[in-house]
Design an enzyme around this catalytic site. Structure first.
Site, short mmCIF file in Angstrom:
data_model
loop_
_atom_site.label_atom_id
_atom_site.label_comp_id
_atom_site.label_asym_id
_atom_site.label_seq_id
_atom_site.Cartn_x
_atom_site.Cartn_y
_atom_site.Cartn_z
N CYS A 57 43.65 41.60 34.79
CA CYS A 57 42.99 42.01 36.23
C CYS A 57 43.47 43.55 36.59
O CYS A 57 44.61 43.68 36.33
CB CYS A 57 43.39 41.15 37.27
SG CYS A 57 43.02 41.55 38.84
N1 LIG Z 1 40.07 36.05 40.16
C1 LIG Z 1 40.00 37.28 40.43
O1 LIG Z 1 40.91 37.99 40.97
C2 LIG Z 1 38.71 38.07 39.75
C3 LIG Z 1 38.04 37.56 39.19
N2 LIG Z 1 36.88 38.06 38.40
C4 LIG Z 1 35.88 37.58 37.61
O2 LIG Z 1 34.92 38.46 37.13
C5 LIG Z 1 33.88 37.72 36.94
C6 LIG Z 1 32.61 38.53 37.62
O3 LIG Z 1 32.86 38.40 38.97
P1 LIG Z 1 31.79 39.03 39.85
O4 LIG Z 1 31.89 40.42 40.00
O5 LIG Z 1 32.05 38.42 41.47
O6 LIG Z 1 30.67 38.46 39.76
P2 LIG Z 1 29.27 38.81 39.60
O7 LIG Z 1 28.92 40.00 38.99
O8 LIG Z 1 28.25 37.56 39.28
O9 LIG Z 1 29.06 38.91 41.19
C7 LIG Z 1 28.61 37.77 42.02
C8 LIG Z 1 27.76 38.32 43.13
O10 LIG Z 1 28.67 38.68 44.11
C9 LIG Z 1 28.30 40.17 44.61
N3 LIG Z 1 29.79 40.90 44.86
C10 LIG Z 1 30.48 40.75 43.89
N4 LIG Z 1 31.60 41.16 44.22
C11 LIG Z 1 31.61 41.68 45.82
C12 LIG Z 1 32.34 41.88 46.68
N5 LIG Z 1 33.69 42.54 46.71
N6 LIG Z 1 31.53 42.29 48.08
C13 LIG Z 1 30.10 41.66 47.98
N7 LIG Z 1 29.80 41.24 47.05
C14 LIG Z 1 30.08 41.09 45.97
C15 LIG Z 1 27.53 40.53 43.38
O11 LIG Z 1 26.88 41.70 43.72
P3 LIG Z 1 27.20 43.12 43.13
O12 LIG Z 1 27.34 43.14 41.73
O13 LIG Z 1 25.78 43.97 43.49
O14 LIG Z 1 28.26 43.92 43.88
C16 LIG Z 1 26.94 39.58 43.04
O15 LIG Z 1 25.82 39.32 43.48
C17 LIG Z 1 33.95 36.40 37.19
O16 LIG Z 1 34.13 35.38 36.39
C18 LIG Z 1 35.18 36.34 38.28
O17 LIG Z 1 35.87 35.29 38.53
C19 LIG Z 1 36.72 39.39 38.77
C20 LIG Z 1 37.38 40.22 39.67
C21 LIG Z 1 38.42 39.31 40.35
N1 LIG Z 2 40.47 40.84 38.63
C1 LIG Z 2 40.18 40.17 37.60
N2 LIG Z 2 40.69 38.73 37.49
C2 LIG Z 2 40.05 38.31 36.44
C3 LIG Z 2 39.18 38.72 35.58
N3 LIG Z 2 39.02 37.97 34.65
C4 LIG Z 2 39.39 36.77 34.83
N4 LIG Z 2 40.15 36.97 36.00
C5 LIG Z 2 41.07 36.22 36.60
O1 LIG Z 2 42.16 35.88 35.88
C6 LIG Z 2 42.67 34.69 35.85
C7 LIG Z 2 43.48 34.32 34.66
O2 LIG Z 2 44.99 34.87 34.72
P1 LIG Z 2 46.08 34.79 33.82
O3 LIG Z 2 47.08 35.65 34.46
O4 LIG Z 2 46.46 33.20 33.56
O5 LIG Z 2 45.53 35.70 32.73
C8 LIG Z 2 41.30 33.83 35.64
O6 LIG Z 2 41.03 32.50 35.59
C9 LIG Z 2 40.63 34.50 36.67
O7 LIG Z 2 40.62 34.00 37.81
C10 LIG Z 2 38.93 40.16 35.84
O8 LIG Z 2 38.05 40.73 34.90
N5 LIG Z 2 39.39 40.80 36.92
#
Ligand SMILES: NC(=O)C1=CN([C@@H]2O[C@H](COP(=O)(O)OP(=O)(O)OC[C@H]3O[C@@H](n4cnc5c(N)ncnc54)[C@H](OP(=O)(O)O)[C@@H]3O)[C@@H](O)[C@H]2O)C=CC1
Ligand SMILES: Nc1nc2c(ncn2[C@@H]2O[C@H](COP(=O)(O)O)[C@@H](O)[C@H]2O)c(=O)[nH]1
Length: 323
Positions: free
Chosen positions: A174
């Site tokens: 991340c």
């Molecule tokens: N657990 C974590 O800390 C994180 C996990 N991830 C993982 O990465 C993958 C992609 O995630 P994600 O980008 O959300 O998925 P998507 O690209 O499918 O985004 C989901 C939707 O939410 C909108 N969106 C995303 N981020 C925001 C925001 N900050 N504010 C408002 N709208 C938002 C997007 O629109 P638009 O793209 O136009 O903004 C899209 O419509 C997922 O599997 C997620 O779990 C990603 C980052 C952090």
């Molecule tokens: N900010 C982001 N978080 C992400 C992304 N892809 C996955 N994840 C989150 O990490 C955990 C796994 O964490 P780990 O410490 O066990 O390796 C996963 O379940 C998601 O919630 C990303 O691209 N950006």
């Protein structure tokens, strides 16, 4: 609120009441099923695939399939059900995902578990998706996330989520913390505790687990289940090829919001890396179970409940001192 992370906490032993660690019961219930351990591999493309999902479901483990081959999900559900296994899929929140849910409902194809998986899960889009699923597929157990605050947990639970997933930015792959300035990176365990106090339904602690002991710590602070990415990637059965570099073996691990996963450099919040090759997943999961059995014995009980009650100390970064 007290701020700490996994490495800052040590749990304090209680008198042991079992004669062998094998007596300790590590099983956990989620959504009407019982699983061997409170651990679920992350729903990421380098951690889970169809074959692993089948193996996990068939061997008493919980799993959540990722959502990065959306067109495969229907076939995946049919295949799992044909093999008498539960189907656990992920969805996003875009309009096409609402259509996908409607199509499943039209064909009476009901996944037992649906995880709504977006980066910023405290969002109207997620609340609408929860409500949509609960109308179209009322028998599916809905997990929603990811979130970082009690307010988010309550909003998603009130919308109908059956469990929430806590963790914004603590993952190994991340870069959310550095790209946006937000998240639970560095205080994930305290965030789990904060959220769990507000939760009326199960919490899944997601991200930041670096040792088997961190699983017990997650349970102590209120998690029902722990999602793990990097520690469960890198196995023989994990997606991707084994790479040899300077005599050492690795596998690829990349974030779901990385350029590698997205295929473009847009809203990138993840990176890719190599993780050491770790042998067979079954051995790692067995070791997690054995270590949890030890944790239960140190907690002075017979099952996971004992861990939730034990005392702890906060000693900043202490456990790595002297190593
Ligand atoms: N657990 C974590 O800390 C994180 C996990 N991830 C993982 O990465 C993958 C992609 O995630 P994600 O980008 O959300 O998925 P998507 O690209 O499918 O985004 C989901 C939707 O939410 C909108 N969106 C995303 N981020 C925001 C925001 N900050 N504010 C408002 N709208 C938002 C997007 O629109 P638009 O793209 O136009 O903004 C899209 O419509 C997922 O599997 C997620 O779990 C990603 C980052 C952090
Ligand atoms: N900010 C982001 N978080 C992400 C992304 N892809 C996955 N994840 C989150 O990490 C955990 C796994 O964490 P780990 O410490 O066990 O390796 C996963 O379940 C998601 O919630 C990303 O691209 N950006």
């Amino acid at each position: 609120m007290e701020i700490f992370d996994y490495e800052d906490i040590q749990l304090i032993p209680n008198k042991c009441v079992i004669n062998s660690r094998s007596e300790a019961d590590t099983t956990v219930d989620l959504g009407g099923r019982s699983f061997k351990i409170p651990v679920v591999p992350a729903n990421m493309a380098t951690v889970i695939n169809d074959d692993l999902a089948k193996w996990l479901a068939g061997n008493g483990y919980f799993y959540i399939m990722h959502r990065f081959e959306p067109e495969q999900r229907r076939h995946f559900i049919e295949t799992m059900h044909a093999n008498q296994l539960f189907a656990s899929i992920s969805v996003g929140v875009k309009p096409s995902e609402h259509d996908f849910i409607d199509a499943l409902a039209d064909d009476n194809l009901v996944p037992e578990y649906i995880t709504i998986d977006i980066a910023h899960g405290h969002a109207d889009s997620v609340i609408e998706m929860i409500k949509h699923i609960k109308v179209a597929l009322p028998d599916s157990f809905v997990i929603a996330g990811n979130v970082a605050t009690p307010a988010a947990v309550r909003d998603l639970e009130n919308a109908g989520a059956d469990a929430t997933k806590v963790g914004v930015g603590p993952g190994k792959a991340c870069i959310t913390k550095v790209k946006t300035g937000f998240g639970t990176g560095g205080w994930q365990l305290a965030a789990v505790r904060w959220c769990a106090k507000a939760a009326r339904k199960p919490i899944i602690a997601d991200g930041g687990v670096r040792t088997n002991g961190d699983i017990a710590k997650s349970i102590r602070f209120g998690a029902t289940m722990v999602m793990i990415g990097s520690m469960l990637a890198g196995h023989q059965e994990s997606p991707g090829n084994i790479l040899k570099i300077d005599g050492k073996t690795y596998k690829q691990y990349y974030g779901s919001a990385s350029e590698t996963q997205k295929g473009e450099h847009k809203n990138v919040e993840g990176k890719q890396m190599l993780v050491p090759y770790r042998g067979h997943l079954a051995d790692t999961l067995n070791e997690m179970q054995e270590d949890l059995q030890s944790s239960i014995s140190y907690a002075g009980g017979r099952d996971l409940k004992a861990i939730t009650k034990c005392d702890y100390v906060v000693v900043k970064n202490s456990i790595y001192n002297g190593d």
